[in-house]
Design a protein around this motif. Sequence first.
Motif, PDB file in Angstrom:
ATOM      1  N   SER A  13       0.800  -1.225   0.000  1.00  0.00           N
ATOM      2  CA  SER A  13       0.000   0.000   0.000  1.00  0.00           C
ATOM      3  C   SER A  13       0.833   1.276   0.000  1.00  0.00           C
ATOM      4  O   SER A  13       0.392   2.306  -0.518  1.00  0.00           O
ATOM      5  N   CYS A  14       2.008   1.261   0.605  1.00  0.00           N
ATOM      6  CA  CYS A  14       2.841   2.472   0.626  1.00  0.00           C
ATOM      7  C   CYS A  14       4.277   2.106   0.957  1.00  0.00           C
ATOM      8  O   CYS A  14       4.544   1.124   1.659  1.00  0.00           O
ATOM      9  N   GLU A  67       4.139   6.740  -9.919  1.00  0.00           N
ATOM     10  CA  GLU A  67       4.170   8.187  -9.737  1.00  0.00           C
ATOM     11  C   GLU A  67       4.767   8.871 -10.958  1.00  0.00           C
ATOM     12  O   GLU A  67       4.356   9.986 -11.329  1.00  0.00           O
ATOM     13  N   ASN A  84      -0.979  15.230  -0.658  1.00  0.00           N
ATOM     14  CA  ASN A  84      -2.092  14.359  -0.292  1.00  0.00           C
ATOM     15  C   ASN A  84      -3.478  14.959  -0.435  1.00  0.00           C
ATOM     16  O   ASN A  84      -4.471  14.230  -0.437  1.00  0.00           O
ATOM     17  N   THR A 113       4.520  11.782   4.405  1.00  0.00           N
ATOM     18  CA  THR A 113       4.586  10.320   4.503  1.00  0.00           C
ATOM     19  C   THR A 113       3.802   9.630   3.403  1.00  0.00           C
ATOM     20  O   THR A 113       4.222   8.596   2.871  1.00  0.00           O
ATOM     21  N   PHE A 114       2.648  10.175   3.045  1.00  0.00           N
ATOM     22  CA  PHE A 114       1.802   9.514   2.049  1.00  0.00           C
ATOM     23  C   PHE A 114       1.797  10.229   0.706  1.00  0.00           C
ATOM     24  O   PHE A 114       1.008   9.877  -0.169  1.00  0.00           O
ATOM     25  N   ASN A 145       1.835   8.199  -2.725  1.00  0.00           N
ATOM     26  CA  ASN A 145       1.673   6.784  -2.351  1.00  0.00           C
ATOM     27  C   ASN A 145       1.122   6.008  -3.545  1.00  0.00           C
ATOM     28  O   ASN A 145       0.344   6.532  -4.350  1.00  0.00           O
ATOM     29  N   SER A 189      -2.854   5.960  -4.424  1.00  0.00           N
ATOM     30  CA  SER A 189      -3.389   7.154  -5.077  1.00  0.00           C
ATOM     31  C   SER A 189      -2.847   7.297  -6.494  1.00  0.00           C
ATOM     32  O   SER A 189      -3.575   7.696  -7.417  1.00  0.00           O
TER      33      SER A 189
END
Length: 457
Positions: A96-97, A105, A126, A319-320, A323, A326
């Motif tokens: 997931s991350c 990305e 985010n 942090t996300f 990710n 997304s």
Amino acid sequence: MSQRVAGSSVAGGERVGQKSKENFVRAQLVFPDGTSRITIERDPIPLYIERGAGSYLIDVDGRRYLDLNCNFTTLIHGHAFAPVVEALTHQLQRGSCFANPTESEIELAELLCGRIPQVERVRFVNTGTEAVLFAIKAARAFTGRSQIAKFEGAYHGAYDWGEVSLAATPDNWGDHTAPRSTAFYRGTPASVLDEVVVLRFNDVEGVRRLLSLHAHKLAAVVLDPMASRAGLIPPTPEFIAAVQETSRKNGVLVIADEVLNLRQSFVGASARYGLAPDLLAMGKIIGGGLPIGAIGGRGDVMKVFDASAGRPLLPQGGTFSANPLSMTAGLAAMRRLDHAAFEYLDMLGNIVRDGIGRAISNRGAPLCVAGATSLFRIHPMVKIPNDYREAHPAPAGVNVMRQLTRFFAENGIILPHGAVASLSTPMVRADAEFIVDVFAGFLDSNQDILDALEVRT
């Protein structure tokens, strides 16, 4: 009213079912007001949703609604869009991350840079709030100036400077030639208000004068080409030219907030209206229904994020941010937003706006409809307003819009109150005609509250 409208009415006239009521009782024990965000609509109890399918929502009591909110315009492909579900399922099985970058990305960034004019480099965050926040910071870092200019009533997320004059009222918004900076929440630092120059949308003379007057301190002017909460009002070509030319002349960067309005065309809203921004904030549709934000723009401006030679002028992490969930969902959604998809949404939008306009004209109702492409907003006045002040409703107008939202809910449609309504690709022509039928039914059955409107031209 059509048979379909009657068949979609909520049984027994109850706007909220028993399970939603029970959930709200539980929620009040854990949330300050029973909700987790101020944008949750409740009248006085919110609908709790069990699932979404295509253009429809099903609440916990099994009631089905055509969704014109689309999670605040995010879900341009509706709910549970199969390509996104498939892409996410595959990615979840892989993780997931990560703290490391992924190929997804790069692919989403390549799509955005290849599609959106003026976007040469991208950074992912985010939320839309973060996208605008970092765009403003990037402008400050690039120019060395600290102040910004923004337009009265325009929403740019939950960032102190972006919130200035978001909810200005006739009691505090000041003179029409020099709008006052007003606080959105109690405790807003006075210094924040001092660092924001407030402009009026479509005010050509005011834009030229105020931007020139404050140019030596301004890092950027932030502009949503068709701000939703400010009325979804179309910009005039002269206004866009005034923003562009005055900013260029004075070394002020132009930030286009397209977090919502990127959905206006294959290339976004700025290109549609002739604006060439230095920075562009994106979000919502580019995440395929998952949290996302992005800052894009000119390569030289975006270089403030460059950490290849040490500490950048503007550090940005998260942090996300970027990710893979997304990124993967966004890529699946955006790849299917081709020219044909936008043409289809334009067609649906024209059916809705034209149909609502005809219903208003045929009945002589003191209402109007604004918007473009897949977006529309109904105003309790006879003429589309020119800016936020003109769009600001009187108490009778607020009541009309509240009753309109209720009527739509009772007839099986989620219509946002005091905000933009949006269409999605799973909708069909019958859905668009359904919207028009319900609106006509509202006009026919609520003449008394319409009569209470002050006719504003």
